[in-house]
Design a protein around this motif. Structure first.
Motif, PDB file in Angstrom:
ATOM      1  N   ASP A 126      37.816  31.135  35.122  1.00 32.05           N
ATOM      2  CA  ASP A 126      36.629  31.219  35.981  1.00 32.05           C
ATOM      3  C   ASP A 126      35.775  29.959  35.828  1.00 32.05           C
ATOM      4  O   ASP A 126      35.724  29.344  34.764  1.00 32.05           O
ATOM      5  N   MET A 179      36.218  36.926  42.639  1.00 37.70           N
ATOM      6  CA  MET A 179      36.715  36.037  41.591  1.00 37.70           C
ATOM      7  C   MET A 179      37.567  36.810  40.598  1.00 37.70           C
ATOM      8  O   MET A 179      38.640  36.347  40.189  1.00 37.70           O
ATOM      9  N   CYS A 225      32.252  38.537  38.445  1.00 37.28           N
ATOM     10  CA  CYS A 225      31.557  37.251  38.299  1.00 37.28           C
ATOM     11  C   CYS A 225      30.052  37.358  38.511  1.00 37.28           C
ATOM     12  O   CYS A 225      29.296  36.539  37.998  1.00 37.28           O
TER      13      CYS A 225
END
Length: 701
Positions: A217, A461, A476
């Motif tokens: 991420d 995400m 996220c």
């Protein structure tokens, strides 16, 4: 040098590379230590921008200090190589490259490496099987190499989203490395299956390999999906919102035509936007990259050709006009954004045509066994090396697919590339049907996952990271599903009307064929070399491309498998054709209309010719006869032979041609290879036509 001194030196080189405030991540140091101190093999799977290139440039510098040989980096893209050479210089490492864009520098680069004047040699995977490089340079380079780096290592796996057969040759290279030479493989986009396959392909799994997988991420990325009802609404949204997006960025499209279309449309709206694709001239590509890096343009409308390795830390947005066929490919492309900024916008504008385009690219997968056996049989029967051009007429494969098959067969040991072409090795070869079927199934699963990404109401995400098997995947808190939509899908009626007008603007130019394929004599067809002046067609026109976003959507409905049965041409297409003909700007107006006979759509072609004849007040001269020639051939030379044997000008048409003096308009339903129009033009010119103007509803080029 003890480990503390080694780390201090590594930190100093990192600051030279990335700035005074830079500090080594613990995983970076772990990788560097494994390579420099322990001389191990390592696989590093880390997000784009994490600093994978810093690992191999710093490791190179340290190994060179210890008296080791140069590093060889296998890198897939010219853009990546250019960035890497600049980065290497900042780390105090002298790098050189051998690729298709610097042919005149190959000899000097090779000499510098072998003489020890170069620390890093970047080569494309294709270079590994160039006979001269493979047989004369590579053995010395392998014997003296200090380290081997495989960048973008997911390319070695045909389970990955960007498989390249040439990467498979690395397994042979690894087997020839002296003991104790460290090896580093890096990628940002590999799920568990691809990681296992890369380890297997590179023989990493059996050698105490260090695998470093980090959190993928990036907190700067803000993901969203905007579902707009039509192509013109998506174009209108871009026109109304591009200026609101931060900084400069990339607008990804699925086709070359779409990249050109959207860039032209946005320029008309006052934005500085360039088009970039695999068909863009290398010099123009480099200029566009530099313009984007320097923020001289707002955006680049690009295909996936602008992908791996393009490094712009302040890239403010990535928009997809159409969805890539897999979440992993999507993640790889959005990873261009937000490396050095706090917030970057990542927006997907999917289209109804996406799945048609996915299906087209899926049709280019590894061919059936019978076709591959054709290639092996041709080489087995030859008494000398055969070039790709010489093999092509004897196999039902397009040039690009034939090249892919030869590379796979070469890696598998069934054929070998030598000066002058290809030879069969005589080794047995097994068609791995289970693997190829598995890959096709994996591709279909990825497409379903990409559709689910668009529909999900959970964190976007997290969804992407789970597709990459990232164990750190959590919501996220930033995407449109977590934090609420930031961008409205509303567009004004005037903007949509302008986009509709642009997308429905008819007409694309179709360049005539100017050269017959080589090897036609082997197919008993008396055509060779350049087409003579008395055989050439004029530049043609089509209503639209099947890959276009505008007319392409309408034309795909007409030509799609399972489309309604043959019938008259629709009125809206007739209107579009009339507009194309009215704006053609030909040197001399046609004096009559000739239609191509059609086995599959005789009513469509006949009605199109009749409507054009009536509206243009041009005499209808007749139809070129066509016989059913069986299953359509994919190979260019074979397709030409098929056309040559199946069409003819009958006595009635020949008599009609003798009554007119001037160009004739040749009407057909679609242009694919262009050989039908080329042969028909030759026959019409031989029968007395002064010139031929090819016209079709659709073109695939």
């Amino acid at each position: 040098m003890d480990q503390q001194a080694l780390r201090t030196s590594a930190e100093q080189r990192l600051r030279a590379l990335a700035g005074d405030g830079a500090a080594l991540r613990e995983d970076q140091w772990t990788a560097i230590k494994a390579l420099v101190v322990d001389r191990r093999r390592a696989l590093v799977v880390q997000r784009t921008g994490w600093g994978k290139s810093a690992v191999y440039f710093i490791a190179t510098a340290l190994l060179r200090e210890l008296g080791q040989g140069p590093t060889v980096i296998v890198s897939p893209l010219l853009a990546l190589m250019r960035n890497q050479i600049e980065a290497a210089g900042r780390a105090g490492v002298h790098a050189a490259t051998i690729n298709s864009a610097n042919i005149d520098q190959w000899h000097e680069a090779q000499e510098d490496v072998l003489a020890g004047r170069t620390d890093v040699l970047l080569v494309s995977p294709e270079r590994l099987n160039n006979p001269e490089f493979r047989d004369t340079v590579l053995p010395e380079l392998t014997a003296s190499a200090g380290m081997l780096v495989v960048d973008e290592a997911h390319c070695i796996s045909d389970w990955g989203h960007d498989f390249r057969p040439d990467y498979r040759r690395l397994r042979t290279l690894l087997g020839e490395l002296p003991s104790g030479v460290p090896v580093l493989a890096t990628t940002a986009t590999a799920n568990d299956r691809v990681v296992r396959d890369v380890a297997d392909q590179l023989d990493l799994g059996a050698r105490d390999t260090l695998v470093l997988r980090g959190e993928l991420d990036r907190e700067s990325l803000h993901l969203g999906v905007l579902r707009l009802p039509t192509a013109q609404a998506r174009f209108a949204w871009l026109a109304e919102n591009l200026g609101k997006l931060p900084g400069s960025g990339i607008i990804y499209t699925l086709t070359v035509a779409a990249a050109s279309e959207v860039s032209s449309f946005l320029r008309d709206h006052g934005y500085s936007v360039s088009a970039y694709s695999g068909k863009t001239d290398p010099t123009a590509r480099e200029r566009i990259e530099q313009d984007l890096l320097a923020n001289r343009i707002k955006a680049v409308a690009a295909t996936s050709a602008l992908g791996m390795g393009f490094d712009k830390p302040d890239l403010g947005f990535v928009i997809h006009l159409g969805a890539p066929p897999s979440p992993i490919a999507y993640y790889q492309q959005i990873g261009r954004a937000g490396r050095g900024v706090e917030r970057a916008e990542v927006l997907l504008l999917p289209g109804t045509e996406d799945q048609d385009i996915w299906a087209y690219f899926a049709s280019l997968a590894f061919p059936a066994e019978r076709v591959v056996r054709q290639v092996l049989d041709v080489l087995a029967e030859a008494d000398r090396p055969l070039s790709t051009a010489a093999i092509e007429p004897r196999c039902d494969l397009s040039r690009s697919r034939l090249e892919m098959v030869l590379k796979v067969l070469d890696v598998d040991g069934a054929v070998h590339r030598v000066k002058g072409g290809w030879v069969a090795t005589g080794q047995g070869w097994v068609y791995d049907e289970e693997r190829y079927l598995g890959i096709a199934g994996a591709r279909r699963s990825e497409q379903r996952a990409m559709l689910e990404y668009q529909r999900t109401d959970e964190c976007r995400m997290e969804y992407l990271l789970r597709q990459l098997d990232d164990p750190h995947a959590v919501p996220c808190g930033r995407c449109d599903n977590c934090a609420g939509p930031r961008w409205s899908t509303e567009v004004s009626d005037p903007a949509v009307a302008k986009a509709r007008e642009r997308l429905r603007r008819p007409g694309v130019e179709v360049d005539p064929r100017r050269m017959w394929p080589s090897g036609m004599a082997a197919l008993d067809v008396p055509l060779s070399g350049k087409l003579g002046a008395g055989e050439l067609a004029e530049s043609g026109r089509a209503l639209g491309r099947l890959t276009d976003i505008g007319w392409g959507n309408r034309l795909r409905e007409l030509f799609a498998p399972g489309a309604p049965v043959d019938g008259p041409v629709p009125d809206d297409m007739v209107d579009g054709c009339v507009a194309v003909l009215a704006s053609w700007g030909w040197a001399a107006r046609p004096v009559g209309v000739v239609t191509m006979g059609s086995v599959s759509r005789p009513k469509l072609v006949a009605s199109l010719g009749e409507r054009i004849s009536a509206i243009g007040r041009l005499p209808f001269l007749g139809e070129i006869g066509v016989r059913d020639s069986g299953e359509r051939q994919a190979n260019s030379a074979r397709r030409l032979a098929q056309v040559w044997r199946s069409i003819e000008i009958g006595p009635a048409l020949a008599a009609s041609l003798s009554t007119v003096d001037g160009p004739v308009l040749l009407v057909d339903d679609r242009v694919d290879t262009g050989w039908t129009a080329t042969v028909a033009t030759k026959l019409l010119r031989d029968a007395g036509a002064a010139a031929v103007l090819p016209f079709a509803l659709a073109t695939t080029t």
